[in-house]
Write an enzyme that holds these catalytic residues in place. Structure first.
Site, short mmCIF file in Angstrom:
data_model
loop_
_atom_site.label_atom_id
_atom_site.label_comp_id
_atom_site.label_asym_id
_atom_site.label_seq_id
_atom_site.Cartn_x
_atom_site.Cartn_y
_atom_site.Cartn_z
N GLY A 1 108.08 17.61 13.55
CA GLY A 1 108.82 16.45 14.05
C GLY A 1 109.23 15.59 12.88
O GLY A 1 108.38 15.12 12.14
N HIS A 2 110.52 15.44 12.67
CA HIS A 2 111.01 14.63 11.57
C HIS A 2 111.83 13.47 12.12
O HIS A 2 112.73 13.67 12.93
CB HIS A 2 111.90 15.47 10.64
CG HIS A 2 111.12 16.55 9.93
ND1 HIS A 2 111.69 17.72 9.53
CD2 HIS A 2 109.83 16.61 9.56
CE1 HIS A 2 110.77 18.46 8.94
NE2 HIS A 2 109.63 17.81 8.96
N GLN B 1 105.29 21.08 8.57
CA GLN B 1 103.86 20.75 8.59
C GLN B 1 103.36 20.45 7.16
O GLN B 1 104.13 19.93 6.38
CB GLN B 1 103.04 21.88 9.23
CG GLN B 1 103.22 22.00 10.74
CD GLN B 1 104.41 22.84 11.15
OE1 GLN B 1 104.71 23.84 10.54
NE2 GLN B 1 105.10 22.43 12.18
N ARG C 1 103.32 42.53 17.21
CA ARG C 1 104.53 43.34 17.44
C ARG C 1 105.01 43.31 18.89
O ARG C 1 105.45 44.30 19.45
CB ARG C 1 104.30 44.77 16.94
CG ARG C 1 104.10 44.80 15.44
CD ARG C 1 103.36 45.98 14.95
NE ARG C 1 101.97 45.93 15.35
CZ ARG C 1 101.03 46.72 14.85
NH1 ARG C 1 101.35 47.60 13.93
NH2 ARG C 1 99.78 46.63 15.25
N ARG D 1 98.14 9.06 15.43
CA ARG D 1 97.55 9.80 14.30
C ARG D 1 96.28 9.10 13.83
O ARG D 1 96.23 7.87 13.79
CB ARG D 1 98.52 9.86 13.13
CG ARG D 1 99.82 10.57 13.45
CD ARG D 1 100.81 10.43 12.29
NE ARG D 1 102.09 10.98 12.66
CZ ARG D 1 103.27 10.49 12.27
NH1 ARG D 1 103.32 9.42 11.50
NH2 ARG D 1 104.39 11.06 12.64
N ASP E 1 103.53 15.22 8.63
CA ASP E 1 103.85 13.80 8.80
C ASP E 1 103.78 13.01 7.50
O ASP E 1 103.44 11.82 7.50
CB ASP E 1 102.91 13.14 9.84
CG ASP E 1 102.90 13.90 11.15
OD1 ASP E 1 103.95 14.41 11.53
OD2 ASP E 1 101.82 13.97 11.79
N GLU E 2 104.11 13.64 6.39
CA GLU E 2 104.07 12.94 5.09
C GLU E 2 105.36 12.16 4.84
O GLU E 2 105.46 11.44 3.84
CB GLU E 2 103.89 13.94 3.94
CG GLU E 2 102.61 14.76 3.98
CD GLU E 2 102.81 16.06 4.75
OE1 GLU E 2 103.89 16.24 5.36
OE2 GLU E 2 101.89 16.89 4.75
N GLY E 3 106.35 12.36 5.70
CA GLY E 3 107.64 11.70 5.47
C GLY E 3 108.64 12.69 4.87
O GLY E 3 109.58 12.26 4.18
N LYS E 4 108.44 13.96 5.13
CA LYS E 4 109.36 14.99 4.58
C LYS E 4 110.78 14.75 5.08
O LYS E 4 111.73 14.86 4.33
CB LYS E 4 108.92 16.40 5.01
CG LYS E 4 107.66 16.89 4.36
CD LYS E 4 107.37 18.33 4.76
CE LYS E 4 107.01 18.49 6.22
NZ LYS E 4 105.79 17.83 6.65
N GLY F 1 103.99 12.24 20.40
CA GLY F 1 103.70 10.84 20.69
C GLY F 1 102.22 10.51 20.59
O GLY F 1 101.79 9.42 20.97
P1 IMP Z 1 100.44 23.96 16.75
O1 IMP Z 1 101.24 24.14 15.50
O2 IMP Z 1 101.20 23.33 17.86
O3 IMP Z 1 99.76 25.23 17.17
O4 IMP Z 1 99.25 22.92 16.45
C1 IMP Z 1 98.18 23.23 15.57
C2 IMP Z 1 97.75 22.00 14.81
O5 IMP Z 1 98.78 21.63 13.89
C3 IMP Z 1 97.52 20.77 15.68
O6 IMP Z 1 96.47 20.02 15.12
C4 IMP Z 1 98.81 19.99 15.56
O7 IMP Z 1 98.63 18.62 15.79
C5 IMP Z 1 99.18 20.28 14.12
N1 IMP Z 1 100.62 20.20 13.85
C6 IMP Z 1 101.54 21.16 14.08
N2 IMP Z 1 102.75 20.75 13.65
C7 IMP Z 1 102.59 19.53 13.13
C8 IMP Z 1 103.48 18.61 12.49
O8 IMP Z 1 104.67 18.84 12.31
N3 IMP Z 1 102.92 17.44 12.06
C9 IMP Z 1 101.60 17.16 12.21
N4 IMP Z 1 100.74 17.99 12.79
C10 IMP Z 1 101.23 19.17 13.24
#
Ligand code: IMP
Length: 509
Positions: free
Chosen positions: A64-65, A300, A174, A384, A37-40, A381
């Protein structure tokens, strides 16, 4: 500002970017430096307008972008929310998913529908590696079931519930069903039946009650409806298709296998009809050989990396620049630039350590009101957590990624918030740390050491140049850059500043 003047500036900015890039060819990898969620998304959208190919390397639709574009349904600025597809797809170039990406076929189809409702058809220029592991309903069920079990001992991770962990676990174990397994219905069916039986036994052993079992499917239905609310509202998706409760048998571990098979065969047939399943490694290497412009979109952030993140509160893939090579099938020798995306403050969604987090009373400092300003997860949703910029995390992220250039995003949000703090080191058990220690338990005891810097007054979201920025805003950026370079392997430059979610709201430095 007059319209033509703004258009000239935007044009000039793009032209300059292209000139700069041409003098520095090669693959550019874009990674998040925090917990995602840095704004990528917005930065990739801005940077990749002249790319020939943008490729994802790891993660799935847990990412999520949000990018702000004109919504043809309303005629106003709208949020195009992407999870699997690269955020630059608006520009019409080739897009791809490397072997390291885990693909939920139904999620992908709904995302393509979402993009089509913005008059963009990504399916025409999409490539998916046949090696990509599929995320299927049993992964999503296992994800939620594991959270129920972990919650009993206070160890809940608060995942995105997209089945990502179980899908990667299957890959390592596997047991994954991969995209190429969908080549024939029979091959897919054989594997699906086998896996559903195996997972059923695992789920029985987890000791879920009947109510918990039924509730998992109700939750999945709710999550899908909420993720696709725009499509449903505009009559572009029938909510009955998202009703996961039809896949549950009565007892824990019992699946309605035929229903599930029908659901996925139809989705996979649709994806196959796009003609997009191919060897992405060959595709990318071919582009590199021809000297074309390739960008890798990371997902991420560094501190969610499965090895280097704040374990166990991490995702299940590699979120670092090195992951790009494995996730695509490309040599590290081709990476010319690693760009880190960093928010001017810190946010985190989900559980886990967060040393500079502030309480609700200070939340206003880090939250704007406009599009993209709210600190709410694009995938789930969820609200943060927010806090001050943490240079211990950033320094470490730059080192393990090999970052030399940074886009600092959302600087505008800090306007008018008074004196600002920057965390320069951590104190743990009386010892000071500049880098994240390798014992993840210690991070929970980290006390941030702050410096204070003056804030600035006035909106900077329309500022177009470095010189025009208030002095205190420039001081904030310069201080961060100087402190980041302390102990850095290579010099790091903050060369782009994001001051809003729109395409042109960026300052080159
Ligand atoms: P998972 O990737 O759904 O297994 O979640 C593992 C952890 O990574 C959780 O704390 C999620 O909130 C976090 N997480 C996974 N993908 C994102 C992302 O794109 N943005 C922010 N947090 C993420």
């Amino acid at each position: 500002m007059m319209k033509w003047k703004r258009a000239t500036l935007v044009w000039l900015y793009f032209w300059l970017q292209e000139k700069l890039h041409k003098s520095w060819p090669g693959v550019e990898v874009i990674v998040g430096l925090m917990w995602g969620d840095e704004g990528k998304g917005a930065e990739i959208y801005r940077l990749c307008h002249y790319a020939d190919l943008v490729v994802r390397c790891f993660g799935g639709n847990n990412a999520g972008h949000t990018i702000v574009v004109c919504d043809p349904l309303t005629g106003e600025d709208g949020e195009l929310i992407l999870h699997l597809l690269p955020s630059s797809l608006v520009w019409g170039h080739e897009i791809a998913m490397g072997a390291g990406v885990v693909v939920d076929p139904v999620g992908l189809i709904n995302e393509v529908k979402h993009a089509r409702s913005f008059n963009i058809d990504p399916s025409e220029r999409l490539s998916i590696d046949g090696r990509c592991a599929l995320v299927l309903v049993y992964h999503r069920v296992l994800d939620l079931a594991e959270e129920i079990v972990r919650a009993r001992s206070g160890e809940k991770i608060d995942t995105t519930a997209r089945g990502i962990g179980p899908a990667y676990a299957d890959l390592v174990n596997r047991k994954a069903i991969r995209m190429s397994d969908a080549k024939t219905a029979q091959r897919f069916e054989n594997l699906l039946r086998k896996r559903l039986a195996e997972k059923g036994k695992i789920l029985v052993a987890m000791g879920l009650t009947k109510e918990e079992w039924a509730d998992i499917f109700v939750q999945l239905k709710g999550k899908e409806e909420s993720a696709n609310k725009r499509l449903i509202k505009n009559g572009l998706l029938n909510p009955a298709e998202l009703d996961y409760t039809r896949f549950a048998g009565e007892d824990p571990g019992a699946f309605k296998v035929d229903e599930i098979l029908k659901f996925y065969l139809s989705a996979l047939n649709e994806i196959k009809s796009w003609g997009c399943i191919r060897d992405v490694s060959r595709l990318v290497n071919g582009y590199i050989k021809e000297g074309k412009k390739v960008w890798v979109e990371g997902a991420q952030g560094a501190h969610l990396d499965n090895y280097f993140g704040t374990f166990p509160f991490v995702t299940s893939s590699h979120t670092l620049s090195g992951g790009a090579c494995i996730g695509i099938g490309m040599s590290p020798r081709h990476i010319k630039v690693v760009r880190g995306i960093l928010k001017a403050f810190t946010t985190r969604v989900g559980n886990g350590a967060f040393p500079t987090r502030v309480g609700d009373a200070l939340r206003y400092i880090f939250e704007g009101t406009g599009l993209g300003g709210r600190e709410v997860g694009a995938t789930t949703g969820r609200t943060r957590g927010v806090g001050w910029l943490d240079l211990v995390l950033t320094r470490t992220a730059c080192m393990i990624n090999g970052v030399t250039v940074i886009s600092l995003t959302k600087l505008d949000i800090l306007s008018g918030k008074g004196t600002l703090k920057i965390c320069v080191a951590w104190r743990i058990d009386g010892v000071e740390y500049d880098f994240v220690p390798d014992d993840h338990e210690m991070i929970n005891r980290a006390e941030p050491i702050y410096i204070e810097v003056p804030g600035w007054i006035g909106d900077i979201s329309q500022v177009k140049s470095w010189e025009e920025l208030p002095r205190a805003a420039r001081y904030y950026v310069e201080t961060v850059e100087i402190l980041l370079n302390k102990g850095a392997v290579e010099p790091i430059k903050i060369d782009r500043l994001g001051v809003g979610a729109k395409l042109e709201q960026v300052i080159l430095r």
